[in-house]
Design a protein around this motif. Structure first.
Motif, PDB file in Angstrom:
ATOM      1  N   LEU A 173      51.917  54.846  -2.519  1.00  0.00           N
ATOM      2  CA  LEU A 173      52.091  53.642  -1.488  1.00  0.00           C
ATOM      3  C   LEU A 173      52.256  53.779  -0.067  1.00  0.00           C
ATOM      4  CD1 LEU A 173      54.278  51.301  -3.895  1.00  0.00           C
ATOM      5  CD2 LEU A 173      51.799  50.898  -3.375  1.00  0.00           C
ATOM      6  N   ALA A 174      52.930  54.915   0.162  1.00  0.00           N
ATOM      7  CA  ALA A 174      53.425  55.105   1.573  1.00  0.00           C
ATOM      8  C   ALA A 174      52.133  55.929   1.967  1.00  0.00           C
ATOM      9  CB  ALA A 174      54.636  55.988   1.783  1.00  0.00           C
ATOM     10  N   ASP A 175      50.899  55.356   2.328  1.00  0.00           N
ATOM     11  CA  ASP A 175      49.698  56.275   2.451  1.00  0.00           C
ATOM     12  C   ASP A 175      49.857  56.524   3.853  1.00  0.00           C
ATOM     13  OD1 ASP A 175      48.266  53.845   4.477  1.00  0.00           O
ATOM     14  OD2 ASP A 175      49.120  53.061   2.661  1.00  0.00           O
ATOM     15  N   GLY A 176      50.577  55.940   4.793  1.00  0.00           N
ATOM     16  CA  GLY A 176      50.548  56.285   5.985  1.00  0.00           C
ATOM     17  C   GLY A 176      51.658  57.555   6.331  1.00  0.00           C
ATOM     18  N   THR A 177      52.065  58.073   5.232  1.00  0.00           N
ATOM     19  CA  THR A 177      52.847  59.465   5.425  1.00  0.00           C
ATOM     20  C   THR A 177      52.310  60.246   4.499  1.00  0.00           C
ATOM     21  OG1 THR A 177      54.567  58.246   3.971  1.00  0.00           O
ATOM     22  CG2 THR A 177      55.153  58.253   6.130  1.00  0.00           C
ATOM     23  N   ALA A 178      51.070  60.120   3.766  1.00  0.00           N
ATOM     24  CA  ALA A 178      50.402  61.037   2.859  1.00  0.00           C
ATOM     25  C   ALA A 178      49.797  62.275   3.350  1.00  0.00           C
ATOM     26  CB  ALA A 178      49.832  60.316   2.143  1.00  0.00           C
ATOM     27  N   VAL A 179      50.845  63.181   4.014  1.00  0.00           N
ATOM     28  CA  VAL A 179      50.427  64.399   4.801  1.00  0.00           C
ATOM     29  C   VAL A 179      50.810  65.573   3.936  1.00  0.00           C
ATOM     30  CG1 VAL A 179      50.359  65.762   6.983  1.00  0.00           C
ATOM     31  CG2 VAL A 179      50.362  63.231   6.805  1.00  0.00           C
ATOM     32  N   ALA A 180      50.041  66.452   3.451  1.00  0.00           N
ATOM     33  CA  ALA A 180      50.355  67.480   2.359  1.00  0.00           C
ATOM     34  C   ALA A 180      51.050  68.433   3.079  1.00  0.00           C
ATOM     35  CB  ALA A 180      49.027  67.976   1.638  1.00  0.00           C
ATOM     36  N   MET A 181      50.774  68.652   4.417  1.00  0.00           N
ATOM     37  CA  MET A 181      51.572  69.944   5.093  1.00  0.00           C
ATOM     38  C   MET A 181      51.544  69.516   6.589  1.00  0.00           C
ATOM     39  SD  MET A 181      50.654  74.031   5.254  1.00  0.00           S
ATOM     40  CE  MET A 181      49.100  73.789   6.188  1.00  0.00           C
ATOM     41  N   PRO A 182      52.681  69.567   7.318  1.00  0.00           N
ATOM     42  CA  PRO A 182      53.131  69.071   8.629  1.00  0.00           C
ATOM     43  C   PRO A 182      52.545  70.243   9.518  1.00  0.00           C
ATOM     44  CG  PRO A 182      54.883  70.246   7.585  1.00  0.00           C
ATOM     45  CD  PRO A 182      54.189  70.054   6.564  1.00  0.00           C
ATOM     46  N   GLY A 183      52.422  69.984  10.725  1.00  0.00           N
ATOM     47  CA  GLY A 183      52.156  70.935  11.843  1.00  0.00           C
ATOM     48  C   GLY A 183      53.116  71.834  12.270  1.00  0.00           C
ATOM     49  N   ASP A 184      52.931  72.970  12.717  1.00  0.00           N
ATOM     50  CA  ASP A 184      53.713  73.995  13.123  1.00  0.00           C
ATOM     51  C   ASP A 184      54.865  73.543  14.198  1.00  0.00           C
ATOM     52  OD1 ASP A 184      51.583  73.712  15.145  1.00  0.00           O
ATOM     53  OD2 ASP A 184      51.692  76.032  15.684  1.00  0.00           O
TER      54      ASP A 184
ATOM     55  N   VAL B 228      61.853  59.393  -2.475  1.00  0.00           N
ATOM     56  CA  VAL B 228      61.944  58.084  -3.187  1.00  0.00           C
ATOM     57  C   VAL B 228      60.539  57.953  -4.118  1.00  0.00           C
ATOM     58  CG1 VAL B 228      63.313  56.971  -1.812  1.00  0.00           C
ATOM     59  CG2 VAL B 228      61.121  57.009  -1.281  1.00  0.00           C
ATOM     60  N   SER B 229      60.794  57.468  -5.011  1.00  0.00           N
ATOM     61  CA  SER B 229      59.669  57.218  -6.111  1.00  0.00           C
ATOM     62  C   SER B 229      59.039  56.145  -5.474  1.00  0.00           C
ATOM     63  CB  SER B 229      60.352  56.987  -7.676  1.00  0.00           C
ATOM     64  OG  SER B 229      60.814  55.657  -7.525  1.00  0.00           O
ATOM     65  N   GLU B 230      57.702  55.813  -6.308  1.00  0.00           N
ATOM     66  CA  GLU B 230      56.731  54.880  -5.996  1.00  0.00           C
ATOM     67  C   GLU B 230      57.278  53.491  -6.454  1.00  0.00           C
ATOM     68  OE1 GLU B 230      53.759  55.486  -4.326  1.00  0.00           O
ATOM     69  OE2 GLU B 230      54.923  57.135  -4.131  1.00  0.00           O
ATOM     70  N   GLU B 231      57.894  53.206  -7.426  1.00  0.00           N
ATOM     71  CA  GLU B 231      58.572  52.222  -7.710  1.00  0.00           C
ATOM     72  C   GLU B 231      59.780  51.700  -6.663  1.00  0.00           C
ATOM     73  OE1 GLU B 231      59.616  48.730 -10.380  1.00  0.00           O
ATOM     74  OE2 GLU B 231      57.892  50.149 -10.113  1.00  0.00           O
ATOM     75  N   GLU B 232      60.667  52.813  -6.371  1.00  0.00           N
ATOM     76  CA  GLU B 232      61.450  52.541  -5.083  1.00  0.00           C
ATOM     77  C   GLU B 232      60.974  51.958  -4.004  1.00  0.00           C
ATOM     78  OE1 GLU B 232      64.896  55.644  -7.306  1.00  0.00           O
ATOM     79  OE2 GLU B 232      63.376  56.357  -5.549  1.00  0.00           O
ATOM     80  N   ILE B 233      59.732  52.662  -3.463  1.00  0.00           N
ATOM     81  CA  ILE B 233      59.202  52.055  -2.292  1.00  0.00           C
ATOM     82  C   ILE B 233      58.558  50.818  -2.684  1.00  0.00           C
ATOM     83  CG2 ILE B 233      56.876  52.305  -0.884  1.00  0.00           C
ATOM     84  CD1 ILE B 233      56.968  55.605  -1.804  1.00  0.00           C
ATOM     85  N   ALA B 234      57.995  50.415  -3.853  1.00  0.00           N
ATOM     86  CA  ALA B 234      57.562  48.903  -3.980  1.00  0.00           C
ATOM     87  C   ALA B 234      58.629  47.964  -3.938  1.00  0.00           C
ATOM     88  CB  ALA B 234      56.915  48.781  -5.464  1.00  0.00           C
ATOM     89  N   GLU B 235      59.765  48.246  -4.465  1.00  0.00           N
ATOM     90  CA  GLU B 235      61.095  47.441  -4.453  1.00  0.00           C
ATOM     91  C   GLU B 235      61.320  47.068  -3.010  1.00  0.00           C
ATOM     92  OE1 GLU B 235      64.426  45.504  -6.454  1.00  0.00           O
ATOM     93  OE2 GLU B 235      62.689  46.630  -7.420  1.00  0.00           O
ATOM     94  N   ALA B 236      61.431  48.355  -2.131  1.00  0.00           N
ATOM     95  CA  ALA B 236      61.841  48.122  -0.837  1.00  0.00           C
ATOM     96  C   ALA B 236      60.941  47.109   0.052  1.00  0.00           C
ATOM     97  CB  ALA B 236      62.158  49.213  -0.091  1.00  0.00           C
ATOM     98  N   MET B 237      59.676  47.396  -0.429  1.00  0.00           N
ATOM     99  CA  MET B 237      58.667  46.396   0.357  1.00  0.00           C
ATOM    100  C   MET B 237      58.876  45.027   0.082  1.00  0.00           C
ATOM    101  SD  MET B 237      55.049  48.722  -0.236  1.00  0.00           S
ATOM    102  CE  MET B 237      53.899  47.570   0.328  1.00  0.00           C
ATOM    103  N   LYS B 238      59.039  44.802  -1.302  1.00  0.00           N
ATOM    104  CA  LYS B 238      59.441  43.529  -1.646  1.00  0.00           C
ATOM    105  C   LYS B 238      60.726  42.951  -1.164  1.00  0.00           C
ATOM    106  CE  LYS B 238      61.869  42.749  -5.223  1.00  0.00           C
ATOM    107  NZ  LYS B 238      63.447  42.801  -5.405  1.00  0.00           N
ATOM    108  N   ASP B 239      61.575  43.613  -0.994  1.00  0.00           N
ATOM    109  CA  ASP B 239      62.997  43.319  -0.646  1.00  0.00           C
ATOM    110  C   ASP B 239      63.006  43.100   1.014  1.00  0.00           C
ATOM    111  OD1 ASP B 239      64.387  43.017  -3.012  1.00  0.00           O
ATOM    112  OD2 ASP B 239      65.163  44.962  -2.920  1.00  0.00           O
ATOM    113  N   LEU B 240      62.224  43.808   1.828  1.00  0.00           N
ATOM    114  CA  LEU B 240      62.060  43.493   3.396  1.00  0.00           C
ATOM    115  C   LEU B 240      61.327  42.237   3.264  1.00  0.00           C
ATOM    116  CD1 LEU B 240      60.936  47.086   4.359  1.00  0.00           C
ATOM    117  CD2 LEU B 240      63.200  45.828   5.049  1.00  0.00           C
TER     118      LEU B 240
END
Length: 339
Positions: free
Chosen positions: A234-245, A261-273
């Protein structure tokens, strides 16, 4: 004895901040009574970067980088790869400065981010299923067409731009104890860490990533750059498999801990925000709140502390919001939000 100059200094961030604030916004810092009293027993504040131009912090780094290009580079045009937020930051900056911009996005990028990017005037190309595949395509096209790459995170000028958030926080809440930041490629947390640690080295800086994609966490644990991707998030904006040097080096020196955090925990946080803080957060923007609600952070960094949780962006498809709401309605037979 020679001392290596760090890739990003506090002077770089100060200069970036002065530049960005000519066009960008100083985003609000609001206290969340729900997170403060119910979850942490500390004073939790939300830094609302979802209210920045383009709906994300990414405008800061993109503007700082592109503004510093040579006239020749600006004339040839710029190119970047992004899941969406950096894309919009580059697109709007290019529009403001009269520069042609090409943005390569994964085919899986949220439709809202695709439309917003093209709406700012950039040429959008969809390539690959993941950010890394889009990035590989972008690098080939940059070489073929003579375009200047605006890296989404592994660039000192981009990092310095994101670090302007740290300077704002020091003005808005001088007595910060703990800062919690979403992490993808690491540009955001690196810039903030440089700014905060320069002022107050005792500030505890925590990065948050998804269990499914956490290249920075895996790299820090291994002590060297390494790739990690177990699926979509769900956090597609942070879906980076390897950072830069560059970001890896800064995070190694300045970030105190990373949590997942898990996907369910991300969804819960989106809802609560949305329900409790009245703010729309995309998955990446909800990561710090997810870590707080899931009790992934030790109480000693929260109880009776001044805590900042960064809401890094709010660019989420309305369809995704509706699906998330429906998900929690389905889990509550009374027809009300759980939590």
């Amino acid at each position: 004895m020679l001392t290596m100059t760090p890739p990003v200094t506090i002077k770089d961030i100060q200069e970036a901040s002065q530049l960005i604030h000519k066009v960008g916004r100083v985003t609000p810092l609001i206290q969340s009574m729900f997170l403060s009293r119910t979850v942490t027993h500390g004073d939790v504040y939300l830094k609302l970067e979802n209210m920045q131009l383009t709906g994300s912090f990414k405008f800061r780094g993109a503007y700082n980088k592109i503004h510093h290009l040579t006239d020749s580079e600006k004339q040839r045009g710029v190119i970047t790869a992004s899941a969406g937020n950096h894309a919009q930051g580059v697109a709007l900056t290019a529009h403001l400065l009269g520069i042609n911009a090409t943005v390569v996005m994964p085919e899986t990028a949220p439709l809202a981010k695709q439309q917003a990017t093209s709406g700012y005037g950039a040429r959008v190309i969809l390539a690959g299923q993941t950010f890394d595949e889009a990035r590989a395509f972008m690098e080939k096209k940059a070489t073929a067409d003579g375009l200047t790459i605006v890296d989404p995170y592994n660039d000192p000028l981009v990092i310095a731009g994101q670090g302007s958030i740290g300077l704002e926080l020091l003005t808005q809440l001088p007595t910060i104890d703990t800062v919690i930041v979403p992490v993808g490629g690491g540009g955001l947390i690196s810039g903030i860490a440089v700014a905060l640690k320069h002022a107050h080295p005792q500030i505890h800086i925590i990065g948050v990533q998804s269990e499914n994609v956490h290249g920075m966490t895996a790299s820090l644990q291994a002590g060297h750059l390494t790739r990690q991707c177990a699926g979509s998030t769900l956090a597609d904006g942070t879906a980076v498999a390897m950072p830069g040097d560059i970001t890896f080096g800064l995070a190694s020196d300045l970030v105190d801990e990373m949590v997942l955090v898990s996907e369910e925990e991300i969804a819960e946080a989106m809802k609560d925000l949305l329900q409790r803080a009245k703010t729309v957060a995309e998955g990446a923007g909800a990561l710090p709140t997810a870590a707080l609600e899931a009790h992934k952070i030790a109480a000693k960094w929260l109880t009776d502390k001044k805590v900042v949780a960064l809401v890094s962006g709010g660019n989420v498809d309305l369809e995704r919001v509706a699906q998330n709401i429906e998900h929690f309605f389905d889990h509550d037979p009374t027809g009300h939000f759980v939590g």
